[in-house]
Write an enzyme that holds these catalytic residues in place. Structure first.
Site, PDB file in Angstrom:
ATOM      1  N   SER A  20       0.851  -1.213   0.035  1.00 19.08           N
ATOM      2  CA  SER A  20      -0.022   0.112   0.058  1.00 19.08           C
ATOM      3  C   SER A  20       0.864   1.233   0.023  1.00 19.08           C
ATOM      4  CB  SER A  20      -1.149  -0.023   1.386  1.00 19.08           C
ATOM      5  OG  SER A  20      -0.349  -0.162   2.385  1.00 19.08           O
ATOM      6  N   LYS A  22       3.448   1.931   2.549  1.00 16.13           N
ATOM      7  CA  LYS A  22       3.856   2.479   3.849  1.00 16.13           C
ATOM      8  C   LYS A  22       5.325   2.970   3.733  1.00 16.13           C
ATOM      9  CE  LYS A  22       2.666  -1.824   5.518  1.00 16.13           C
ATOM     10  NZ  LYS A  22       2.155  -1.999   4.047  1.00 16.13           N
ATOM     11  N   GLU A  92       6.397   1.544  10.809  1.00 18.28           N
ATOM     12  CA  GLU A  92       5.838   0.895  10.130  1.00 18.28           C
ATOM     13  C   GLU A  92       5.230  -0.479  10.455  1.00 18.28           C
ATOM     14  OE1 GLU A  92       8.406  -0.363   6.546  1.00 18.28           O
ATOM     15  OE2 GLU A  92       6.702  -1.167   5.442  1.00 18.28           O
TER      16      GLU A  92
HETATM   17  N1  DCP Z   1       3.586  -9.981   6.752  1.00 14.42           N
HETATM   18  C1  DCP Z   1       3.144 -10.991   7.460  1.00 14.42           C
HETATM   19  N2  DCP Z   1       2.392 -10.724   8.539  1.00 14.42           N
HETATM   20  C2  DCP Z   1       2.678  -9.509   9.267  1.00 14.42           C
HETATM   21  C3  DCP Z   1       3.355  -8.461   8.626  1.00 14.42           C
HETATM   22  C4  DCP Z   1       4.023  -8.872   7.399  1.00 14.42           C
HETATM   23  O1  DCP Z   1       2.541 -11.784   6.661  1.00 14.42           O
HETATM   24  N3  DCP Z   1       2.336  -9.455  10.671  1.00 14.42           N
HETATM   25  C5  DCP Z   1       4.174 -10.144   5.418  1.00 14.42           C
HETATM   26  C6  DCP Z   1       3.489  -9.460   4.433  1.00 14.42           C
HETATM   27  C7  DCP Z   1       4.427  -9.139   3.176  1.00 14.42           C
HETATM   28  C8  DCP Z   1       5.602  -8.747   3.978  1.00 14.42           C
HETATM   29  O2  DCP Z   1       5.536  -9.332   5.094  1.00 14.42           O
HETATM   30  O3  DCP Z   1       4.894 -10.253   2.404  1.00 14.42           O
HETATM   31  C9  DCP Z   1       5.789  -7.350   4.129  1.00 14.42           C
HETATM   32  O4  DCP Z   1       4.332  -6.793   4.669  1.00 14.42           O
HETATM   33  P1  DCP Z   1       4.242  -5.445   4.730  1.00 14.42           P
HETATM   34  O5  DCP Z   1       2.683  -5.117   4.182  1.00 14.42           O
HETATM   35  O6  DCP Z   1       3.931  -5.148   6.151  1.00 14.42           O
HETATM   36  O7  DCP Z   1       5.147  -4.244   4.019  1.00 14.42           O
HETATM   37  P2  DCP Z   1       5.157  -3.904   2.450  1.00 14.42           P
HETATM   38  O8  DCP Z   1       6.708  -3.983   2.239  1.00 14.42           O
HETATM   39  O9  DCP Z   1       4.433  -4.533   1.730  1.00 14.42           O
HETATM   40  O10 DCP Z   1       4.672  -2.649   2.723  1.00 14.42           O
HETATM   41  P3  DCP Z   1       4.518  -1.380   1.466  1.00 14.42           P
HETATM   42  O11 DCP Z   1       4.482  -1.790   0.282  1.00 14.42           O
HETATM   43  O12 DCP Z   1       3.234  -0.867   2.058  1.00 14.42           O
HETATM   44  O13 DCP Z   1       5.622  -0.293   1.820  1.00 14.42           O
END
Ligand code: DCP
Length: 218
Positions: A20, A22, A92
């Site tokens: 999204s 972040k 984050e």
């Molecule tokens: N994840 C998970 N369980 C959690 C936190 C994260 O399974 N409690 C996983 C989902 C993604 C990876 O970890 O495969 C990173 O997830 P985030 O959505 O937290 O981070 P992004 O890098 O996707 O964030 P953005 O693209 O919004 O910057």
């Protein structure tokens, strides 16, 4: 590392589904003098003494989801308690989205057993009731799962390439339930930003909402 507690006057958690934006928001505000930003430690999850827990969780969730989420929870406690030298601490994600979005989803879809879910939730309760994991504001980057699916394909993080659309859609529903519904599990007020937009438009939104994001005030 010694966890001395959170000294920031204002703690903001940035929440939103996978992809999204972040990290983009955190990178933008980390340039401000009075802000310290704490990116989610994804690299730690990819290398726990040579074990890529993120990949294991996606490959075989029945076996690894609990182990992965237990480790994520531990690293989130570190983030929440990490000393902060600036007035604003930007995180984050948080302990809370782990519990109310990811773990809830894994349990509801049968990828965590009742016993695993209960152990995780007991830990969550002990942590949130006894440690200083307070949050003052949640910024929710609200994004349609269709948009996320495209972005995840484009960014090509190897572990995520097999994520089905349904997984994003279920996680979206849980983010909405937690952040937009009449939830008793919300630790702070929520500022919602529509994050379906292009990058230049997102930067404009960050500018427009700077004071709200960094102080909670309009
Ligand atoms: N994840 C998970 N369980 C959690 C936190 C994260 O399974 N409690 C996983 C989902 C993604 C990876 O970890 O495969 C990173 O997830 P985030 O959505 O937290 O981070 P992004 O890098 O996707 O964030 P953005 O693209 O919004 O910057």
């Amino acid at each position: 590392m010694l966890l001395k507690g959170n000294k920031a006057r204002f703690t903001v958690c940035v929440e939103g589904n996978i992809g999204s934006g972040k990290s983009t928001l955190l990178n933008h505000f980390s340039k401000f003098n009075d802000v310290e930003a704490f990116q989610e430690p994804v690299q730690k999850w990819q290398d726990v003494r040579g074990n890529n827990l993120l990949a294991l969780m996606y490959e075989d969730p029945m076996r690894w989801a609990h182990t992965f989420q237990a480790y994520v929870q531990m690293t989130m406690v570190e983030q929440h308690l990490h000393p902060c030298s600036t007035p604003v601490k930007l995180l984050e994600r948080s302990l809370y989205s782990g519990r109310y979005c990811f773990v809830e989803n894994l349990y509801r879809s049968g990828k965590m057993t009742n016993a695993e879910y209960t152990v995780y939730c007991e830990w969550f309760k002990i942590i949130t009731q006894n440690l200083d994991v307070g949050v003052d504001l949640i910024v929710y980057l609200q994004t349609d799962p269709e948009v996320l699916h495209t972005r995840i394909k484009e960014r090509a993080r190897s572990e995520e390439q097999a994520i089905p659309f349904q997984y994003l859609s279920d996680l979206h529903t849980l983010h909405e339930e937690w952040l937009m519904g009449p939830s008793s599990s919300l630790p702070a007020p929520v500022l919602v930003l529509d994050a379906n937009d292009t990058l230049p438009n997102m930067y404009k939104k960050f500018e427009e909402h700077t004071s709200e994001i960094l102080s909670g005030k309009l």
